[in-house]
Design an enzyme around this catalytic site. Structure first.
Site, PDB file in Angstrom:
ATOM      1  N   HIS A 129      -1.184 -20.503  30.481  1.00 14.59           N
ATOM      2  CA  HIS A 129      -1.077 -20.291  31.930  1.00 14.59           C
ATOM      3  C   HIS A 129       0.559 -19.966  32.531  1.00 14.59           C
ATOM      4  CE1 HIS A 129       2.006 -23.872  31.966  1.00 14.59           C
ATOM      5  NE2 HIS A 129       2.503 -23.108  32.807  1.00 14.59           N
ATOM      6  N   ASP A 159      -2.693 -24.726  25.912  1.00 14.18           N
ATOM      7  CA  ASP A 159      -2.366 -24.105  26.287  1.00 14.18           C
ATOM      8  C   ASP A 159      -1.195 -22.783  25.814  1.00 14.18           C
ATOM      9  OD1 ASP A 159      -1.313 -23.113  28.835  1.00 14.18           O
ATOM     10  OD2 ASP A 159      -0.255 -24.955  29.407  1.00 14.18           O
ATOM     11  N   SER A 232       8.191 -23.320  31.172  1.00 15.07           N
ATOM     12  CA  SER A 232       6.937 -23.745  30.876  1.00 15.07           C
ATOM     13  C   SER A 232       7.132 -22.504  29.435  1.00 15.07           C
ATOM     14  CB  SER A 232       5.834 -23.047  31.919  1.00 15.07           C
ATOM     15  OG  SER A 232       5.378 -24.323  32.730  1.00 15.07           O
TER      16      SER A 232
END
Length: 500
Positions: A129, A159, A232
């Site tokens: 992402h 992911d 992230s």
């Protein structure tokens, strides 16, 4: 003269010491203390929290900030925000629309994230992402060096994304550890680019293992180390400097860290990264079954010793059908590994090699049987599979009979069309349901199609009643039903104590 004598008396009251007694007492105390310290955990013996400074110096140069940019469509023509002249919001909206560009003009959008280098020749790991939809990916190292990255492959399911940069000199890198080797309560360290602040460190402990958010292959480590937006894709380190997780998500009502962060386990990531590096895509094993967990009632109905394994609810065309797997089988082990539930089976099968032949132990008709299955590829199967849409249409009324709080009718062609059951050749449709019955409590609904009772096909109510009575005569407290709802099969255990 009297005052001088008093001082002499006070000194004389102090007892004399034997040096040998003092030495013996000291040695005894030291020995006792050594025994106590040796019984403490290793880190407790230091009497202090770990110092992370050396660890930061050891691994910090391999952690990177990631900036992505992409071109997005500008605002289209049409109605624009209307605010009164002189309103405090007037300037705000004008500035906002100016940044958007003229009507229809594309604009460039940027996003920030983190990542880490896993090889000296420039492979990097981050979240999917973080880079999804980007047409440019820029990598910044702690010393300020910037390099443009190439996207090698992504896996939206976990992911994870793999990038590559080119550099004349070997790059500092970190290695993956084995997350399963760790325990809840151990120290961990997060590094990355939170909220675009650049290189940053936070520490905490492992709060839990095996967390699942929404994916089939989820195996998250939960930690209270601060993870925020921008972290992230960054690494979760153990105290040895190995990456045991990839920071992915947080649970927060505010959007900021409240001490509940999630990092995808390295035990999952390493396999994904290896496939992305070799093929540029994932190639997961595929068994070709629909499955559900086994609960206590189902285990009792089947005479299964414990409620574990994955129960097969459907066997479409594929590897499992070719190997002889049947609806109603309970998969107890796969390739020599015991299966506790469906989630574990999905993960283990996905980690297996396409084309590999494995042994599958199933429980069938009160006994175990070993089958040999040659695995297919999940991605290929998913691309070819178009799941039928369900129908909310209330079934037409047909002649019914009532049993166990349910009004049942045979499946007709008209009902088959309405209930999305074109591939079902027999069975009984639940036309009405007593809301206080065991059937309603266990989750059965009007419109469900009962195709099997005690793992035997049924086409009419008489067969249903015969099988229920046989179960009662055998002393069973519940029976196993196979139902279809919106085209999907599922087993349920229904209590049968008491009359009809």
């Amino acid at each position: 003269m009297q005052r001088s004598q008093a001082r002499v008396i006070a000194r004389s009251q102090t007892p004399s010491f034997d040096p040998r007694l003092i030495l013996g007492a000291v040695l005894a105390t030291l020995m006792a203390l050594a025994l106590v310290v040796s019984s403490l955990p290793a880190r407790a013996q230091t009497g202090a929290l770990p110092d992370f400074a050396d660890l930061v110096d050891q691994v910090g140069d391999a952690v990177v900030n990631i900036t992505t940019s992409s071109v997005v469509a500008g605002r289209a023509g049409g109605p624009q925000p209307q605010v009164p002249d002189g309103s405090p919001l007037e300037d705000f909206f004008e500035d906002f629309l100016d940044r958007q560009g003229p009507d229809g003009a594309p604009r460039r959008s940027q996003a920030l994230g983190s990542g880490f280098v896993i090889s000296e020749d420039g492979y990097l790991v981050t979240n999917n992402h973080v880079i999804e939809g980007a047409d440019e990916i820029m990598i910044e190292f702690r010393d300020g060096t910037e390099l443009v990255a190439e996207l090698i492959g992504t896996d939206p399911t976990t992911d994870i994304a793999l990038l590559k940069v080119e550099n004349d000199a070997p790059l500092p890198f970190v290695e993956f550890g084995v997350s399963a080797d760790h325990r809840v309560g151990e120290w961990v360290m997060v590094m990355g680019n939170p909220l675009g602040q650049g290189f940053s460190v936070s520490v905490g402990v492992i709060s839990a293992f095996g967390r699942s958010l929404q994916g089939s292959y989820d195996d998250f480590i939960q930690t209270d180390a601060a993870i925020n937006q921008g972290n992230s894709g960054g690494p979760l380190f153990n105290l040895e400097g190995d990456v045991i997780g990839v920071n992915t998500a947080i649970l927060s009502p505010t959007g900021g860290s409240i001490g509940i962060g999630f990092a995808m386990s390295s035990d999952v990531v390493t396999n994904v990264v290896a496939q992305l590096r070799e093929f540029g895509e994932t190639r997961r094993g595929w068994l070709g079954v629909r499955i559900q967990d086994v609960d206590e009632a189902m285990a009792e109905a089947m005479d299964l010793e414990e409620a574990r394994g994955a129960m097969v609810t459907d066997v479409p065309t594929g590897p499992a059908l070719d190997a002889g797997v049947e609806v109603g089988d309970v998969i107890l082990s796969f390739d020599g590994r015991d299966i506790s539930d469906t989630r574990e089976l999905v993960r283990i099968v996905g980690e297996s090699n396409v084309g590999e032949t494995v042994r599958v132990l199933v429980f069938r008709d009160g006994a175990t049987e070993t089958l040999r299955v040659t695995l297919g590829r999940r991605e290929t199967a998913e691309a070819a599979d178009a799941a039928p849409e369900g129908s909310d249409t209330t079934p037409d009324v047909a002649p019914t009979s009532e049993i166990l709080g349910m009004s049942l009718a045979p499946l007709t062609d008209e009902l088959r069309e309405q209930l999305n059951a074109q591939n079902v050749s027999g069975g009984l449709v639940i036309q009405e349901l007593d809301p206080v019955s065991e059937a309603a409590e266990m989750g059965l609904r009007v419109g469900d199609i009962i195709t099997e009772v005690t793992q035997q096909s049924v086409e009419n109510v008489a067969e249903f009643q015969t099988l229920v009575q046989a179960a009662r005569d055998a002393g069973q407290q519940s029976i196993l039903l196979l139902i279809r709802r919106d085209g999907n099969p599922r087993f349920m255990a229904l209590a049968i104590d008491g009359g009809n």
